[in-house]
Structure formats: C-alpha cells, structure tokens
Design a protein around this motif. Sequence first.
Motif, PDB file in Angstrom:
ATOM      1  N   TYR A 302       0.867  -1.436   0.262  1.00 52.35           N
ATOM      2  CA  TYR A 302       0.163   0.552  -0.164  1.00 52.35           C
ATOM      3  C   TYR A 302       0.502   1.549  -0.030  1.00 52.35           C
ATOM      4  CZ  TYR A 302      -4.055  -2.792   2.147  1.00 52.35           C
ATOM      5  OH  TYR A 302      -5.063  -3.672   2.214  1.00 52.35           O
ATOM      6  N   GLY A 303       0.382   2.478  -0.952  1.00 55.45           N
ATOM      7  CA  GLY A 303       1.387   3.452  -0.593  1.00 55.45           C
ATOM      8  C   GLY A 303       1.063   4.646  -1.532  1.00 55.45           C
ATOM      9  N   HIS A 304       1.713   5.754  -1.507  1.00 53.82           N
ATOM     10  CA  HIS A 304       1.537   6.964  -2.070  1.00 53.82           C
ATOM     11  C   HIS A 304       3.189   7.298  -2.283  1.00 53.82           C
ATOM     12  CE1 HIS A 304       1.946   9.528   1.642  1.00 53.82           C
ATOM     13  NE2 HIS A 304       2.125   8.678   2.419  1.00 53.82           N
ATOM     14  N   PRO A 354       6.570   4.579  -7.383  1.00 49.34           N
ATOM     15  CA  PRO A 354       5.643   3.706  -7.519  1.00 49.34           C
ATOM     16  C   PRO A 354       4.701   3.124  -8.946  1.00 49.34           C
ATOM     17  CG  PRO A 354       5.276   5.487  -6.725  1.00 49.34           C
ATOM     18  CD  PRO A 354       6.583   5.772  -6.896  1.00 49.34           C
ATOM     19  N   ILE A 355       4.614   2.357  -9.438  1.00 54.56           N
ATOM     20  CA  ILE A 355       3.579   1.620 -10.350  1.00 54.56           C
ATOM     21  C   ILE A 355       2.215   0.989 -10.129  1.00 54.56           C
ATOM     22  CG2 ILE A 355       5.034   0.105 -11.412  1.00 54.56           C
ATOM     23  CD1 ILE A 355       4.370   0.234 -14.331  1.00 54.56           C
ATOM     24  N   LYS A 356       0.845   1.152 -10.445  1.00 50.41           N
ATOM     25  CA  LYS A 356      -0.012   0.294  -9.561  1.00 50.41           C
ATOM     26  C   LYS A 356       0.293  -0.874  -9.937  1.00 50.41           C
ATOM     27  CE  LYS A 356      -2.005   4.037  -8.112  1.00 50.41           C
ATOM     28  NZ  LYS A 356      -2.390   4.101  -6.907  1.00 50.41           N
ATOM     29  N   GLN A 357      -0.009  -2.093  -9.489  1.00 50.57           N
ATOM     30  CA  GLN A 357      -0.085  -3.188  -9.746  1.00 50.57           C
ATOM     31  C   GLN A 357      -1.054  -4.086 -10.598  1.00 50.57           C
ATOM     32  OE1 GLN A 357      -1.018  -6.413  -6.073  1.00 50.57           O
ATOM     33  NE2 GLN A 357      -2.278  -6.982  -6.338  1.00 50.57           N
ATOM     34  N   GLN A 358      -1.308  -3.559 -11.296  1.00 51.63           N
ATOM     35  CA  GLN A 358      -2.306  -3.732 -12.563  1.00 51.63           C
ATOM     36  C   GLN A 358      -1.376  -3.544 -13.437  1.00 51.63           C
ATOM     37  OE1 GLN A 358      -5.545  -0.854 -14.128  1.00 51.63           O
ATOM     38  NE2 GLN A 358      -6.922  -2.643 -13.753  1.00 51.63           N
ATOM     39  N   ALA A 359      -0.581  -2.229 -13.778  1.00 51.84           N
ATOM     40  CA  ALA A 359      -0.277  -1.985 -14.423  1.00 51.84           C
ATOM     41  C   ALA A 359       1.091  -2.740 -14.648  1.00 51.84           C
ATOM     42  CB  ALA A 359       0.297  -0.942 -14.565  1.00 51.84           C
ATOM     43  N   MET A 399      -7.479  -4.364  -5.474  1.00 52.91           N
ATOM     44  CA  MET A 399      -6.142  -4.639  -5.211  1.00 52.91           C
ATOM     45  C   MET A 399      -5.053  -3.761  -5.852  1.00 52.91           C
ATOM     46  SD  MET A 399      -4.373  -7.693  -3.429  1.00 52.91           S
ATOM     47  CE  MET A 399      -4.982  -7.998  -1.535  1.00 52.91           C
ATOM     48  N   GLY A 400      -5.932  -4.005  -7.388  1.00 48.88           N
ATOM     49  CA  GLY A 400      -5.123  -3.577  -8.342  1.00 48.88           C
ATOM     50  C   GLY A 400      -4.633  -2.039  -8.477  1.00 48.88           C
ATOM     51  N   GLU A 401      -5.561  -1.404  -8.124  1.00 51.26           N
ATOM     52  CA  GLU A 401      -4.855   0.154  -7.929  1.00 51.26           C
ATOM     53  C   GLU A 401      -4.236   0.634  -6.349  1.00 51.26           C
ATOM     54  OE1 GLU A 401      -6.824   3.371 -10.169  1.00 51.26           O
ATOM     55  OE2 GLU A 401      -6.464   2.232 -11.474  1.00 51.26           O
ATOM     56  N   ARG A 402      -4.695  -0.180  -5.203  1.00 49.50           N
ATOM     57  CA  ARG A 402      -4.247  -0.342  -4.229  1.00 49.50           C
ATOM     58  C   ARG A 402      -2.757  -0.293  -3.668  1.00 49.50           C
ATOM     59  NH1 ARG A 402      -9.277  -2.633  -0.721  1.00 49.50           N
ATOM     60  NH2 ARG A 402     -10.853  -0.917  -1.448  1.00 49.50           N
ATOM     61  N   PHE A 403      -2.601  -0.981  -4.971  1.00 49.40           N
ATOM     62  CA  PHE A 403      -0.465  -1.260  -4.170  1.00 49.40           C
ATOM     63  C   PHE A 403       0.022  -0.946  -5.885  1.00 49.40           C
ATOM     64  CE2 PHE A 403      -2.840  -4.820  -1.882  1.00 49.40           C
ATOM     65  CZ  PHE A 403      -2.456  -4.790  -0.753  1.00 49.40           C
ATOM     66  N   ASN A 404       1.019  -0.741  -4.678  1.00 48.36           N
ATOM     67  CA  ASN A 404       2.148  -0.206  -6.345  1.00 48.36           C
ATOM     68  C   ASN A 404       3.617  -1.202  -5.620  1.00 48.36           C
ATOM     69  OD1 ASN A 404       0.740   2.882  -6.361  1.00 48.36           O
ATOM     70  ND2 ASN A 404       0.838   2.495  -4.483  1.00 48.36           N
ATOM     71  N   PHE A 405       4.252  -1.185  -7.148  1.00 47.72           N
ATOM     72  CA  PHE A 405       5.515  -1.911  -7.184  1.00 47.72           C
ATOM     73  C   PHE A 405       6.649  -0.548  -6.920  1.00 47.72           C
ATOM     74  CE2 PHE A 405       2.687  -5.541  -7.415  1.00 47.72           C
ATOM     75  CZ  PHE A 405       3.676  -6.459  -7.154  1.00 47.72           C
ATOM     76  N   PHE A 406       7.622  -0.966  -6.516  1.00 51.38           N
ATOM     77  CA  PHE A 406       8.758   0.676  -6.314  1.00 51.38           C
ATOM     78  C   PHE A 406      10.095  -0.511  -6.518  1.00 51.38           C
ATOM     79  CE2 PHE A 406      11.862   2.516  -3.905  1.00 51.38           C
ATOM     80  CZ  PHE A 406      11.742   3.911  -4.114  1.00 51.38           C
TER      81      PHE A 406
END
Length: 442
Positions: A302-304, A354-359, A399-406
């Motif tokens: 989760y993040g911003h 960060p990039i959205k989990q969906q992407a 979860m698609g836009e709530r989670f991010n990858f970094f």
Amino acid sequence: MSVLAKAGGWSRSAAARAVIPCLWRGKYFCSGKEPVENNPVTPMLRHLLYKIKSTGPITVAEYMKEVLTNPAKGYYVYRDMLGEQGDFITSPEISQIFGELLGIWFISEWMATGKSASFQLVELGPGRGTLTGDILRVFSQLGSVLKNCDMSVHLVEVSQKLSEIQARTLTEEQFPLERSAGSPVYMKGITKSGIPVSWYRDLQDVPKGYSFYLAHEFFDVLPVHKFQKTPQGWREVFIDIDPQVSDKLRFVLAPCATPAEVFIQHDETRDHVEVCPEAGVIIQELAQRIALTGGAVLIADYGHDGTKTDTFRGFCGHKLHDVLIAPGTADLTADVDFSYLRRMAQGRVASLGPIKQQAFLKNMGIDVRLKVLLDKSAEPSLRQQLLQGYDMLMNPKKMGERFNFFALLPHQRLHGRGHQMNARQSESSPSPVAGFCELAWQ
C-alpha cells in the motif's frame, strides 16, 4: 482522523515524575466512536496503560512497535494472522500467479545483469512463506536457465509462529531443521527443491553479496510518527489515557517540537504527515548493499508518492478496526510513502516507480499466464478460483490500484555497464526493467 475537541491531559517529568505534574495541552484526535463496552481490556492495553501512567504519553511509533512486536504480547509474535481465518489476506494467498510473476521478474533481472554465478533471494517479512514458495517453484520450472547458478534463500522474520509456518511451507521433512535460538541465524533448512534456506531476525545479519531483496507488505507495518500542522508549527501526535475513561486511550498533540520532527521536509505542504525512520534505515542498508554487490530490491505495498496524509488504520477479521480499541488483537498499518523511501536511498541507487499493481502485473504477462492455467484446468471450481484471484489482483477497486510496486537498482543497471556483464552486453544499451515496462525476454 479528525480533531474533535480541546482537552487537557498530563505528562510527568522523567526526572521527578512523582512530584511535578506537567499539563499536556493540545487538541486530541478521536480514534473512533466505539462505545466503552466494545473496548475490552486486553493484556496489551493493560501493559500500555501502565507504561503511559509511568512515563507519560507515547508516540504513535512506540505504540505500533509495542502492539505489533512486543516479545511477550505482540500481535505478530505468536499469531497466524493471514488467510481467511486471520485478519487480512495478501496477494500470494489469493493466487499463485502473483508469486510466479515475481519469480519471473527476478530471473529477468538476473539475466539482464549478466547471469551471476550465484545469488541470494532475501524476503523481508515472508508471511506464511507462500510467496517465496511460488517463486522457488518458478526457479525449479526454469531449472535449465538457472542450472549453473548457486542459489540460497534468506528470510528475515521476527515472529516465532510465522517462522514455523514458513518452515512447514518451504522445507523438506527428510532434512531436519537446524535451530539455534541465540544465534543471528536462528534456523536453517533445505527447501523442497534442494536450496539452502536460513532465518534471521534482522536484515543486518543476512550475508552481503549479489542478492535480490523482496518486501511484500513489509514496510506498511513499520512504526510511523504522525505530525499535525498547527499555528505554532508541526506538533507530533501522541497517545495518552483518556481522562474521562481510565481504561481507554486517546490521541493528543505534543505541546512543543519533538526530535522526530527532523524527518519532515522543509517544503512540506500537507497539514498532516506520517514519517517512518525505521523504513529509512532499512532502505539505506538495502541501497548500500546493492550499490556494492549488485542485485535489486522489489517492494510491493500500500502506498503513495508523498501525497496522502492520515493513513494509520487497523484490520481485524478482514474489516477496518479502531486503532486504539483492544490493542494486540488487530493488525496496525500505515501507507508507505515511496517519496520518502526514494529520498532515503540518498542517490546511491536508482529507483523505479511506484507503479500500480495492475500495470506491473499486466506488464509481467499476467493475462498470458492466466490463459495458460485456464487452458490446463478442467475443473470448473478451479477455473472459477483462478478468475476470482485474477479479479482481486487486477480490479482497480480491489488490489489493482491500492498496491504499488517500487524498485531499487544499481545505477549501472539503467545506464549500461551492468554487474558482471560480458563484453557484448556492455556495448549495447541496457534492457528495460520488466514490470515497469513490458516484459521482453532476451
């Protein structure tokens, strides 16, 4: 979290707390509207009440650390909080595809940086071991690619309960675990695919070397300090005993500046911020490691990117839970500030996201992988499970836009001259980083 009223509290000087009461002035924050009867006095609450009575109000960071990792009563120490029967569920528990794609990511990075003769897979906070298990299954399936690579697995886990579950998930019963409670490496074993696996309580104890580090829903449970902007400047949020109800906690504002204020940016425009010094220390350690020995760090959480304000919340039974009610019975979490993590890397390494989990998952080929599994699945129930898992991972409302990858990578990974690259590779431009752009095998 909203400011509701002015309230007086108290704090006591550490030097003379028995005789010199000090007025703890400020606005306090209401953690919720739970009636008193819904606030059971848990062992952790009793511990916190005694602590606050003895030393005065505590920071939100200290509160989180006590509630989650206290050696005697901490939420994470002796509980299995994952899955349908727990308080929350994570992506690896939802679908095998998630871990498989992360396994592909690590292999893609290993190949892009010259196929090192050995590497370590290091996971911080491995949950039940499901994610590492899925990654290792991919490594086994691509054994022909990795056949000449010497691999080892290293798990950083403070929970005795979870480390036992991880061992059952990952290791082969015919090879007994080696245990050494007082050692930095407190447990060792062999995975079902024959790879050595070791457990540690602290990242510092993990051997240095070419490594891929994974942190999935790890940084969001590290303790945060919370600050509110006031006419007098930034004031830290503390937790105190409610003077109206002796066994209930409340939020208060510090009457003056506190040491953790140094972590707030001078040009900060938000009126409420959360900072996590512990995350900064871990990021600095990770950045130093991969800058020196190569590899990568992949964070999913989760993040911003430095935009959100109050994200501190609790989860119990898969539902939001008042953070100050029945401490020790619910998970506590706060969104990761990726802009802070980037800043703490201090330029030693490059960052992506960060990039959205969906992407990220779409770039990794989740749609192709789903089709392969569906084509192999004859049972309607299994097909339904796969489709539901895909929807949970990818749906923007789930979860698609709530989670991010970094990610953190050595600078040379993005600018050529990669770690141990051969002459032919170093002459060409570096390959794109999978997930942050579309996966392309070379």
